[in-house]
Scaffold this motif. Structure first.
Motif, short mmCIF file in Angstrom:
data_model
loop_
_atom_site.label_atom_id
_atom_site.label_comp_id
_atom_site.label_asym_id
_atom_site.label_seq_id
_atom_site.Cartn_x
_atom_site.Cartn_y
_atom_site.Cartn_z
N GLU A 72 -44.46 31.11 32.23
CA GLU A 72 -42.98 30.83 32.24
C GLU A 72 -42.47 29.77 31.48
O GLU A 72 -41.70 29.81 31.49
CB GLU A 72 -42.32 30.58 33.70
CG GLU A 72 -43.45 29.76 34.61
CD GLU A 72 -44.69 29.75 35.76
OE1 GLU A 72 -45.11 30.59 34.73
OE2 GLU A 72 -44.72 29.28 36.77
N TYR A 97 -31.44 38.76 35.71
CA TYR A 97 -32.65 37.91 36.13
C TYR A 97 -33.00 36.59 36.00
O TYR A 97 -32.91 35.80 36.19
CB TYR A 97 -33.98 38.83 37.34
CG TYR A 97 -35.05 38.17 37.63
CD1 TYR A 97 -35.31 38.02 38.80
CD2 TYR A 97 -35.82 38.38 37.39
CE1 TYR A 97 -35.84 36.74 39.53
CE2 TYR A 97 -36.90 37.66 37.86
CZ TYR A 97 -36.67 37.05 39.07
OH TYR A 97 -37.85 36.58 39.88
N SER B 164 -41.38 38.45 36.17
CA SER B 164 -40.99 37.06 36.69
C SER B 164 -40.89 36.56 36.13
O SER B 164 -40.34 35.36 35.49
CB SER B 164 -41.36 37.36 37.52
OG SER B 164 -39.90 36.64 38.14
N ARG B 165 -42.39 35.99 35.74
CA ARG B 165 -42.92 35.29 35.26
C ARG B 165 -42.15 34.85 33.55
O ARG B 165 -42.20 33.74 32.59
CB ARG B 165 -44.82 35.35 35.11
CG ARG B 165 -45.53 34.40 36.91
CD ARG B 165 -44.83 33.62 37.23
NE ARG B 165 -45.99 32.58 36.08
CZ ARG B 165 -46.69 32.22 36.57
NH1 ARG B 165 -47.68 32.68 37.12
NH2 ARG B 165 -47.41 31.28 36.13
N GLY B 168 -39.19 33.20 32.90
CA GLY B 168 -38.92 31.75 33.51
C GLY B 168 -39.31 31.46 34.78
O GLY B 168 -38.95 30.17 35.35
N TYR B 169 -39.52 32.24 35.80
CA TYR B 169 -39.93 31.69 37.10
C TYR B 169 -41.33 31.71 37.76
O TYR B 169 -42.91 31.79 37.11
CB TYR B 169 -39.37 33.19 38.12
CG TYR B 169 -37.77 33.39 38.01
CD1 TYR B 169 -37.06 32.89 38.70
CD2 TYR B 169 -38.06 34.34 37.00
CE1 TYR B 169 -35.31 32.81 39.29
CE2 TYR B 169 -36.34 34.66 36.95
CZ TYR B 169 -35.21 33.87 38.43
OH TYR B 169 -33.69 34.11 38.09
N SER B 170 -42.12 30.21 38.27
CA SER B 170 -42.92 29.99 38.54
C SER B 170 -43.71 31.56 39.85
O SER B 170 -42.99 32.05 39.79
CB SER B 170 -42.91 28.78 39.19
OG SER B 170 -42.33 29.21 41.19
N GLU B 173 -42.02 31.23 43.01
CA GLU B 173 -40.18 31.85 43.30
C GLU B 173 -40.45 33.67 42.66
O GLU B 173 -40.40 34.49 43.58
CB GLU B 173 -39.27 31.17 41.90
CG GLU B 173 -39.74 29.91 41.78
CD GLU B 173 -38.74 29.45 40.92
OE1 GLU B 173 -37.84 28.59 40.84
OE2 GLU B 173 -39.04 29.69 38.99
#
Lengths: 359, 260
Positions: A72, A97, B164-165, B168-170, B173
């Protein structure tokens, strides 16, 4: 200075290993990674984005060592062959998202960006639908929009076009080329399709069994394959020969008694070489074309024509060597009645490449 | 006339025979008793206490099971770590253990041992108490729930989480936004099965929490105690309640499994 630099990247996933991959890309450059199934292409991509922890090696992005960074934190986007659109979200939610994380929920710039991207990728009418109800092409365009929405520093694509039907693939390829060149983004694109490499790539990396066999420009990979595997994979024919003469600007190579002239002159005399000629660089004529400067004229016999989709390959024999030439179907129809008779093959000195034998 | 397939016919017949036998066994619960007796027994203080105790301990245990089995199922599905195989085997053991043995093992652990004593100093006494009922149910139902959730997470493509990672999501999250919502049906199934196991657990509860009337007599224990007193009506009533709970559980499970 290079924008993305991969140095000796080694990844061990027990059942598979990446063995010391290295390459570097400038900002905005487009790399295609080619190789057979099981070569480790996807693992390489997923290691660059940080999903697999490397055993050794270094990844540098914009001058910063990001080897230990979490995925991320890398600002890289990824697009998969089967799209991987989040099934519990609508297309709009999918695109939003990443933007929600970047700008915060409710930021007014989010809908604006979604509209702009979806218009460019022609998916505006699909925004409220769930991924499962979309066609392959529509899903792929949505996945590309989602990845581009957050303006990643590097876009990684794992065979983004290969699950599409030929017509959709052609359209999506054109659209993708336009969008990516407008965004000026650095791209790594895995593909099986040589056409993708021709259309998109500045650089090509050839992977086999977790090892990088060759990295270079499109021209280098297709015209100067470093080994037999790469040559076969990119469709370049190799003929074993011996260098007889070499001067400042040309060399003469002997292939089973047939002498060809090449512009490659950095090879030692009497050394054994592979002579690389791409089949589409051989042109055929019924009559002797006369001396043409910087061209080799080879008297051959056409022994067979094989159809391969929209193109055809002709097999031409000359002094115990069988050359391969590629032409379109119209030319093939004209040549079919000439099977078994004499034809003159012409190939430019530039297109006769001499490779020092490595395998 | 189509040819008779002996193999197919014999398999179907065998399935039908066993189904009919099982149906008759279950049906006898509803055919044998005097229903006015069942209704009367249902409203007896002992039965209502038993039902209330079973429901609340079952609920508490199920919540605890879920709290532990979601992370355990996810870890077993997603991560490779040293001792993973052994961890899986140990977590699966209670499925194969006779409940009485599991109960005895827990009694030994929470009895006069440093762990038991440490818990007692914190005010948690698990031996022959209602808390013990919860502990017994928890350890009986946990492996089933972990198994269901591990399989659920196995079915969710990890690439959704990779995506998702990359956006930008941890890790946490991503787990919250992607893995958990996608595992919804698996979680419903785990809750249903865990709750059914908790309500129905007998041996483990009997050994760890004891079968004391008005203290730790859950429905299966009430059934057992009444059988031993020769009070068939009360035993049948608790049996009917347990069967009804199981029916609802299986119905919900089948419904959600179909959507997995």
């Amino acid at each position: 200075m290079s924008f993305l630099k991969i140095e000796n990247l080694q990844v061990d996933l027990k059942e598979f290993r990446l063995k010391g991959i290295s390459f570097s890309l400038n900002k905005g450059e487009y790399l295609t990674i080619i190789g057979p199934t099981g070569a480790g292409k996807t693992i390489l991509l997923e290691s660059i984005i940080g999903f697999h922890e490397p055993l050794a090696g270094k990844i540098t992005l914009a001058g910063k060592d990001i080897t230990k960074n979490l995925p991320e934190e890398r600002r890289m986007g990824i697009v998969y062959q089967d799209y991987a659109l989040l099934p519990h979200f609508t297309i709009r939610n999918n695109i939003e998202y990443g933007l929600t994380k970047k700008f915060g929920k409710g930021n007014p710039s989010i809908p604006e960006r979604v509209e702009k991207l979806s218009e460019a990728l022609n998916i505006s009418h699909l925004l409220e639908r769930k991924p499962g109800t979309l066609s392959g092409g529509e899903q792929q365009r949505s996945a590309i929009a989602r990845a581009l929405a957050v303006e990643p520093q590097v876009l990684l694509m794992d065979e983004p076009l290969s699950a599409l039907d030929p017509q959709t693939r052609k359209r999506t390829r054109r659209l993708l080329k336009k969008i990516i060149s407008e965004a000026g983004i650095t791209v790594i694109h895995i593909t099986h399709d040589m056409e993708d490499a021709w259309v998109f790539a500045d650089k090509v990396s050839v992977l086999k069994d977790g090892e990088q066999l060759q990295f270079g420009t499109v021209d280098e990979i297709f015209h100067r394959p470093s080994c037999r595997f790469t040559a076969d994979f990119v469709g370049t024919s190799l003929y074993p020969g011996i260098v007889e003469k070499c001067d400042l600007c040309s060399a003469t190579v002997n292939i089973n008694g047939l002498r060809l002239c090449s512009k490659d002159c950095a090879v030692p005399v009497m050394s054994c070489v592979d002579v690389a000629i791409r089949p589409e660089h051989i042109s055929l004529s019924d009559i002797y074309p006369g001396e043409i400067p910087y061209h080799n004229i080879i008297p051959t016999k056409l022994i067979e024509i094989m159809e391969e989709g929209s193109t055809c390959t002709g097999f031409l024999s000359c002094k115990d060597t069988v050359f391969e030439a590629q032409f379109d179907r119209t030319r093939a129809d004209a040549l079919r009645k000439r099977v078994g008779s004499r034809l003159y093959a012409t190939v430019k000195n530039d297109n006769v490449r001499l490779l020092q034998k490595s395998d | 006339m189509p040819e008779v397939n002996i193999f197919r016919l014999s398999l179907i017949t065998l399935s039908m025979v066993i189904t009919v036998l099982l149906l008759m066994a279950i049906g006898s619960f509803f055919l044998v008793p005097d229903w006015s007796d069942v209704v009367e027994n249902f409203f007896k203080e002992e039965m209502l206490f038993s039902l209330r105790l079973s429901l609340w301990t079952g609920l508490v245990s199920t919540v605890l099971v879920l709290i532990f089995s979601i992370p355990a199922g996810y870890a077993l599905s997603r991560y490779n770590f040293i001792g993973k195989g052994l961890t899986r085997s140990i977590l699966d053991l209670p499925v194969a253990f006779p409940e009485l043995v599991l109960g005895l093992a827990l009694l030994l652990l929470f009895g006069n041992t440093p762990i038991g004593k440490a818990l007692q100093t914190m005010g948690i006494n698990l031996v022959f108490t209602k808390a013990g009922v919860v502990a017994a149910q928890f350890f009986t139902a946990l492996p089933y729930s972990i198994r269901i959730l591990k399989n659920t997470f196995d079915y969710i493509d990890p690439r959704y989480e990779f995506i998702s990672r990359s956006l930008g999501y941890s890790q946490f999250e991503t787990f919250k936004n992607i893995a958990l919502p996608l595992a919804k049906n698996g979680m419903i199934a785990a809750v249903v099965i865990a709750f059914a196991r908790c309500i129905g657990t007998f041996g483990t509860v009997l050994i760890l929490a004891g079968g004391s009337e008005d203290l730790t007599n859950t429905l299966p224990i009430t059934l057992y105690l009444n059988i031993s007193y020769g009070n068939m009506g009360m035993a049948l009533t608790s049996g009917i309640i347990l069967i009804t709970v199981s029916f609802i559980a299986i119905f919900v499970f089948e419904k959600t499994e179909a959507q997995l």
